[in-house]
Design a protein around this motif. Sequence first.
Motif, mmCIF file in Angstrom:
data_model
loop_
_atom_site.group_PDB
_atom_site.id
_atom_site.type_symbol
_atom_site.label_atom_id
_atom_site.label_comp_id
_atom_site.label_asym_id
_atom_site.label_seq_id
_atom_site.Cartn_x
_atom_site.Cartn_y
_atom_site.Cartn_z
ATOM 1 N N LYS A 58 -10.976 5.021 -10.127
ATOM 2 C CA LYS A 58 -10.948 3.707 -10.756
ATOM 3 C C LYS A 58 -10.387 2.677 -9.779
ATOM 4 O O LYS A 58 -9.465 2.970 -9.018
ATOM 5 N N VAL A 59 -10.933 1.470 -9.796
ATOM 6 C CA VAL A 59 -10.425 0.364 -8.997
ATOM 7 C C VAL A 59 -9.493 -0.475 -9.868
ATOM 8 O O VAL A 59 -9.825 -0.819 -11.000
ATOM 9 N N TYR A 60 -8.333 -0.811 -9.318
ATOM 10 C CA TYR A 60 -7.352 -1.617 -10.046
ATOM 11 C C TYR A 60 -7.395 -3.043 -9.508
ATOM 12 O O TYR A 60 -7.431 -3.279 -8.306
ATOM 13 N N ARG A 61 -7.359 -4.019 -10.473
ATOM 14 C CA ARG A 61 -7.556 -5.410 -10.080
ATOM 15 C C ARG A 61 -6.554 -6.361 -10.711
ATOM 16 O O ARG A 61 -6.166 -7.338 -10.088
ATOM 17 N N ASP A 62 -6.144 -6.105 -11.951
ATOM 18 C CA ASP A 62 -5.421 -7.098 -12.733
ATOM 19 C C ASP A 62 -4.031 -6.612 -13.099
ATOM 20 O O ASP A 62 -3.872 -5.524 -13.669
ATOM 21 N N LEU A 63 -3.034 -7.411 -12.797
ATOM 22 C CA LEU A 63 -1.650 -7.064 -13.136
ATOM 23 C C LEU A 63 -1.450 -6.954 -14.639
ATOM 24 O O LEU A 63 -0.658 -6.143 -15.117
ATOM 25 N N PHE A 64 -2.180 -7.759 -15.398
ATOM 26 C CA PHE A 64 -1.941 -7.827 -16.842
ATOM 27 C C PHE A 64 -3.033 -7.153 -17.653
ATOM 28 O O PHE A 64 -3.406 -7.608 -18.718
ATOM 29 N N LEU A 66 -3.888 -4.726 -20.200
ATOM 30 C CA LEU A 66 -3.031 -4.169 -21.249
ATOM 31 C C LEU A 66 -3.085 -2.647 -21.289
ATOM 32 O O LEU A 66 -2.081 -1.984 -21.535
ATOM 33 N N THR A 67 -4.263 -2.070 -21.019
ATOM 34 C CA THR A 67 -4.393 -0.610 -21.066
ATOM 35 C C THR A 67 -3.532 0.036 -19.992
ATOM 36 O O THR A 67 -2.765 0.973 -20.252
ATOM 37 N N ASP A 68 -3.638 -0.481 -18.762
ATOM 38 C CA ASP A 68 -2.897 0.123 -17.658
ATOM 39 C C ASP A 68 -1.416 -0.219 -17.721
ATOM 40 O O ASP A 68 -0.565 0.590 -17.350
ATOM 41 N N GLU A 69 -1.074 -1.418 -18.182
ATOM 42 C CA GLU A 69 0.313 -1.853 -18.149
ATOM 43 C C GLU A 69 1.117 -1.359 -19.339
ATOM 44 O O GLU A 69 2.327 -1.529 -19.389
ATOM 45 N N ALA A 70 0.450 -0.727 -20.322
ATOM 46 C CA ALA A 70 1.176 -0.219 -21.487
ATOM 47 C C ALA A 70 2.271 0.744 -21.083
ATOM 48 O O ALA A 70 3.306 0.856 -21.736
ATOM 49 N N HIS A 101 7.240 -11.980 -2.668
ATOM 50 C CA HIS A 101 6.511 -12.512 -3.818
ATOM 51 C C HIS A 101 5.833 -11.374 -4.581
ATOM 52 O O HIS A 101 5.470 -10.349 -4.015
ATOM 53 N N ALA A 102 5.630 -11.589 -5.878
ATOM 54 C CA ALA A 102 5.002 -10.572 -6.722
ATOM 55 C C ALA A 102 4.267 -11.268 -7.857
ATOM 56 O O ALA A 102 4.631 -11.148 -9.028
ATOM 57 N N ASN A 103 3.218 -12.005 -7.511
ATOM 58 C CA ASN A 103 2.509 -12.784 -8.522
ATOM 59 C C ASN A 103 1.100 -12.273 -8.817
ATOM 60 O O ASN A 103 0.333 -12.932 -9.501
ATOM 61 N N ASP A 104 0.746 -11.110 -8.278
ATOM 62 C CA ASP A 104 -0.502 -10.454 -8.639
ATOM 63 C C ASP A 104 -0.295 -8.956 -8.501
ATOM 64 O O ASP A 104 0.799 -8.498 -8.131
ATOM 65 N N LEU A 105 -1.329 -8.184 -8.818
ATOM 66 C CA LEU A 105 -1.153 -6.730 -8.813
ATOM 67 C C LEU A 105 -0.806 -6.211 -7.422
ATOM 68 O O LEU A 105 0.112 -5.397 -7.260
ATOM 69 N N ALA A 106 -1.513 -6.680 -6.391
ATOM 70 C CA ALA A 106 -1.286 -6.166 -5.040
ATOM 71 C C ALA A 106 0.144 -6.421 -4.588
ATOM 72 O O ALA A 106 0.835 -5.502 -4.119
ATOM 73 N N SER A 107 0.614 -7.648 -4.714
ATOM 74 C CA SER A 107 1.968 -7.969 -4.246
ATOM 75 C C SER A 107 3.034 -7.300 -5.105
ATOM 76 O O SER A 107 4.087 -6.901 -4.609
#
Length: 399
Positions: A58-64, A66-70, A101-107
């Motif tokens: 799976k490729v991860y893209r979004d910090l928010f 909901l499924t992954d961040e639960a 900085h930590a304003n997206d998934l990568a950072s």
Amino acid sequence: MLAGKRVLLIIGGGIAAFKSLDLIRRLRERGATVVPVLTRAAEQFVTPLSASALAAEKVYRDLFDLTDEAEMGHIELSRDADLLVVAPATADLMAKMAGGHANDLASTVLMATDKRVLIAPAMNLRMWQNPATQRNLSALRGDGVLVVGPNEGDMACGEYGPGRMAEPLEIVAAVEAALMDGPLKGKHVLVTSGPTHEPIDPVRYIANRSSGAQGTAIARALAGLGAQVTFVTGPASVPPPEGVAVIAVQTAQQMLEAVQSALPADAAIFAAAVADWRMAEGAVQKIKKEVGKLPTLRFTENPDILATVSQMQAGRPGLVIGFAAETENVIEHATAKRARKGCDWIVANDVSPETGIMGGDENAVTVIGAEGAEAWPRMGKDEVARKLAARVAEALGDG
């Protein structure tokens, strides 16, 4: 080689992102599991589907998400991996990392990890040379971040210089070194590279067309296998590799002194194109042109660095490798040179102008040792370096 290892690959938003797809394939060929993380900018260059298909993950893209961040997915992502790789590491990503900085998934993943991080910078050469980028690079190195590249060459923007992302196989070598410590861990290897400049007067000198590209590639490949590398270089046109101890010299005499001060070493590779002669007495002032008269230049031999080290009675490296750049009877002359100098191997190549090898990107070499000569096909200088470094590791391992 990487079986059972898990690599979290963060793909930044730059044109070099297309190389990351090949990097995924190369890492998986060696047994690694690769989990891709794409920045929003990266999606402008590669698609999540292509990264997922090549990684079979799976490729991860979004910090928010909901499924992954639960279950605090970004924390798990950052710590389940054995190594985090950022390729390409854009100027923006490097700035975020250096500034915390930590304003997206990568950072955020990079901030939350407790594992080692390897970056492969890629950007326009002006961005790379910008003082802010260099400050960020220095800060990241101080934090223990590993760096591979960038290389020098043509860029998509039409400019030429440092800023090209390291090639996938170079990054793979750096990953292997980071995860496995490499077969040359604990070994000290001395490498000489580039031309020497022998002064005629304060403004003129004797030199040759060596770019230093092959020696630089060899040093980089050895460091990638875990070696401690001392890199003694003349005034080459290519920048020295990262992660090695660099000693810059101008003349053959200075190179000899630097080599002697760097010993002892487990192996020494003399790839430098050292000038055979120097002025017996260099002019203190610029030699003036006189109508109808030619200046008289008296030469003397330079020290023979390869022979000096090869014939040491005490402290000789266990493996001494010389280079023979020839324009005719290559194997015959190189074989005689090996016997005359007393080194273990000679790497011979034909540098006739029509080959384009001297100062070019490719090489075609024959490795001559006690057991005979082995001709290698023409290939890129980085590939020659990796193959030679592997042979060095094998030889020192046998010892």
